[in-house]
Scaffold this motif. Structure first.
Motif, short mmCIF file in Angstrom:
data_model
loop_
_atom_site.label_atom_id
_atom_site.label_comp_id
_atom_site.label_asym_id
_atom_site.label_seq_id
_atom_site.Cartn_x
_atom_site.Cartn_y
_atom_site.Cartn_z
N GLY A 129 -15.39 -5.57 2.12
CA GLY A 129 -15.85 -6.75 1.40
C GLY A 129 -15.24 -6.88 0.03
O GLY A 129 -15.20 -7.98 -0.54
N LYS A 130 -14.76 -5.79 -0.52
CA LYS A 130 -14.11 -5.82 -1.83
C LYS A 130 -12.74 -5.17 -1.78
O LYS A 130 -11.74 -5.77 -2.19
N LEU A 131 -12.70 -3.95 -1.27
CA LEU A 131 -11.44 -3.22 -1.18
C LEU A 131 -10.86 -3.31 0.23
O LEU A 131 -11.60 -3.43 1.21
N PHE A 132 -9.53 -3.21 0.31
CA PHE A 132 -8.84 -3.21 1.60
C PHE A 132 -7.94 -1.98 1.66
O PHE A 132 -7.45 -1.49 0.65
N TRP A 133 -7.70 -1.50 2.89
CA TRP A 133 -6.81 -0.37 3.10
C TRP A 133 -6.19 -0.46 4.49
O TRP A 133 -6.69 -1.16 5.37
N LEU A 134 -5.08 0.27 4.68
CA LEU A 134 -4.40 0.26 5.97
C LEU A 134 -5.15 1.10 6.98
O LEU A 134 -5.86 2.05 6.63
N THR A 135 -4.98 0.76 8.25
CA THR A 135 -5.55 1.54 9.35
C THR A 135 -4.43 2.26 10.10
O THR A 135 -3.25 1.92 9.95
N PHE A 146 0.85 -1.19 0.00
CA PHE A 146 0.00 0.00 0.00
C PHE A 146 0.88 1.25 0.00
O PHE A 146 1.85 1.34 0.76
N ASP A 147 0.56 2.18 -0.85
CA ASP A 147 1.28 3.45 -0.89
C ASP A 147 0.36 4.52 -1.44
O ASP A 147 -0.85 4.30 -1.59
N GLU A 148 0.94 5.67 -1.77
CA GLU A 148 0.11 6.81 -2.23
C GLU A 148 -0.67 6.46 -3.49
O GLU A 148 -1.80 6.90 -3.67
N ALA A 149 -0.06 5.68 -4.37
CA ALA A 149 -0.71 5.32 -5.63
C ALA A 149 -1.60 4.09 -5.50
O ALA A 149 -2.36 3.76 -6.41
N HIS A 150 -1.52 3.40 -4.36
CA HIS A 150 -2.30 2.18 -4.15
C HIS A 150 -2.87 2.21 -2.73
O HIS A 150 -2.48 1.44 -1.86
N GLN A 151 -3.79 3.13 -2.50
CA GLN A 151 -4.33 3.33 -1.16
C GLN A 151 -5.39 2.31 -0.81
O GLN A 151 -5.50 1.90 0.35
#
Length: 270
Positions: free
Chosen positions: A80-86, A40-45
């Motif tokens: 349920g579809k997308l994931f992101w960091l907390t 995960f990074d700025e282009a892949h949030q």
């Protein structure tokens, strides 16, 4: 991991300077779990399990299992579809800042640099190809030309990073340059590998570095090496400032003596 012999060494991540590791001590799942967070990074949030898998070389099913595990632990969220960091991921970096001796040790000395120069002072180290700012002291008025604690930047675009790269032996430095073509951020970014080589050699010889407008058009950085009592380079002591207030030579004359004196005082403490 293709080797199964217990005495075979492995090279996880091909990280420069990493100590050798026996195959029997290698935990591939841990490497993949960390790689997933780093995907995960700025282009892949926000990414699907398939997108994460493609970035780190896993199948969608395997990536989803890792993501769901991290989600259960609170480091990842999803719909349920997308994931992101907390924000819980920040605990990992905070643990380093709180447990490592060097960032805590240098704080009074960074304040000394700030008091002597009226600029923001940093301690930074190399982490792979990036410079990481692990301690900071100074006024917030320059934050538009400075770095927050824990910030990263390509090493060849900062005074501290270039200075630390310059400490490498010639052969190692040449190999690094051959595999890291310059990324252009401003019209002043050094685009020629030969010119970058000459700059690094010069910084090594003079034992300090000046970087201007490489990453930001309004930013100047000046750095000196921070050495331990044995002479080994432990990091870089640096300052940043807006570039328009004074000429380069005036900025260097005003701040370099403070940086050098502070680094010398700290030498016996590290």
């Amino acid at each position: 991991m293709t080797s199964t012999h217990p005495t075979d060494s492995v090279k996880p991540g091909e990280r420069p300077g990493a100590p050798p590791l026996l195959a029997r001590d290698w935990i591939a799942g841990l490497e993949r779990g960390v790689a997933l967070l780093e995907a995960f990074d700025e282009a892949h949030q926000r990414m699907t399990a398939s997108e994460v898998g493609k970035r780190i070389g896993l199948t969608r099913t395997a990536a989803r299992r890792y993501l769901l595990t991290w989600q259960h632990l609170g480091f990842v969220a999803g719909d349920g579809k997308l994931f992101w960091l907390t924000p819980r991921v920040l605990r990992l970096g905070q643990a380093y800042l709180e447990s490592a001796r060097l960032p805590r040790l240098v704080q009074p000395y960074l304040q000394r640099v700030t008091n002597g120069t009226a600029e923001t002072a940093y301690l930074s180290v190399l982490d792979g190809d990036e410079i990481v700012f692990i301690a900071r002291n100074g006024p917030n008025r320059n934050m538009n030309t400075g770095y927050v604690l824990g910030a990263r930047a390509p090493a060849q675009l900062t005074a501290a990073g270039m200075l630390l790269l310059a400490q490498r032996p010639d052969a190692e430095l040449r190999r690094w340059l051959d595999t890291h073509p310059p990324t252009i951020f401003t019209p002043h970014t050094i685009a020629s590998l030969e010119r970058l080589w000459l700059e690094l050699v010069r910084f090594r010889a003079q034992d300090w570095a000046l970087s201007e407008q490489q990453l930001d058009l309004n930013s100047r950085g000046i750095a000196v090496p921070l050495r331990d009592r044995h002479g080994a380079v432990a990091g870089a002591l640096s300052i940043t400032m807006p570039i328009g207030r004074e000429k380069s030579e005036d900025a260097v004359a005003r701040t370099l003596p403070v940086l050098r004196e502070t680094a010398q005082v700290m030498r016996d403490l590290i």
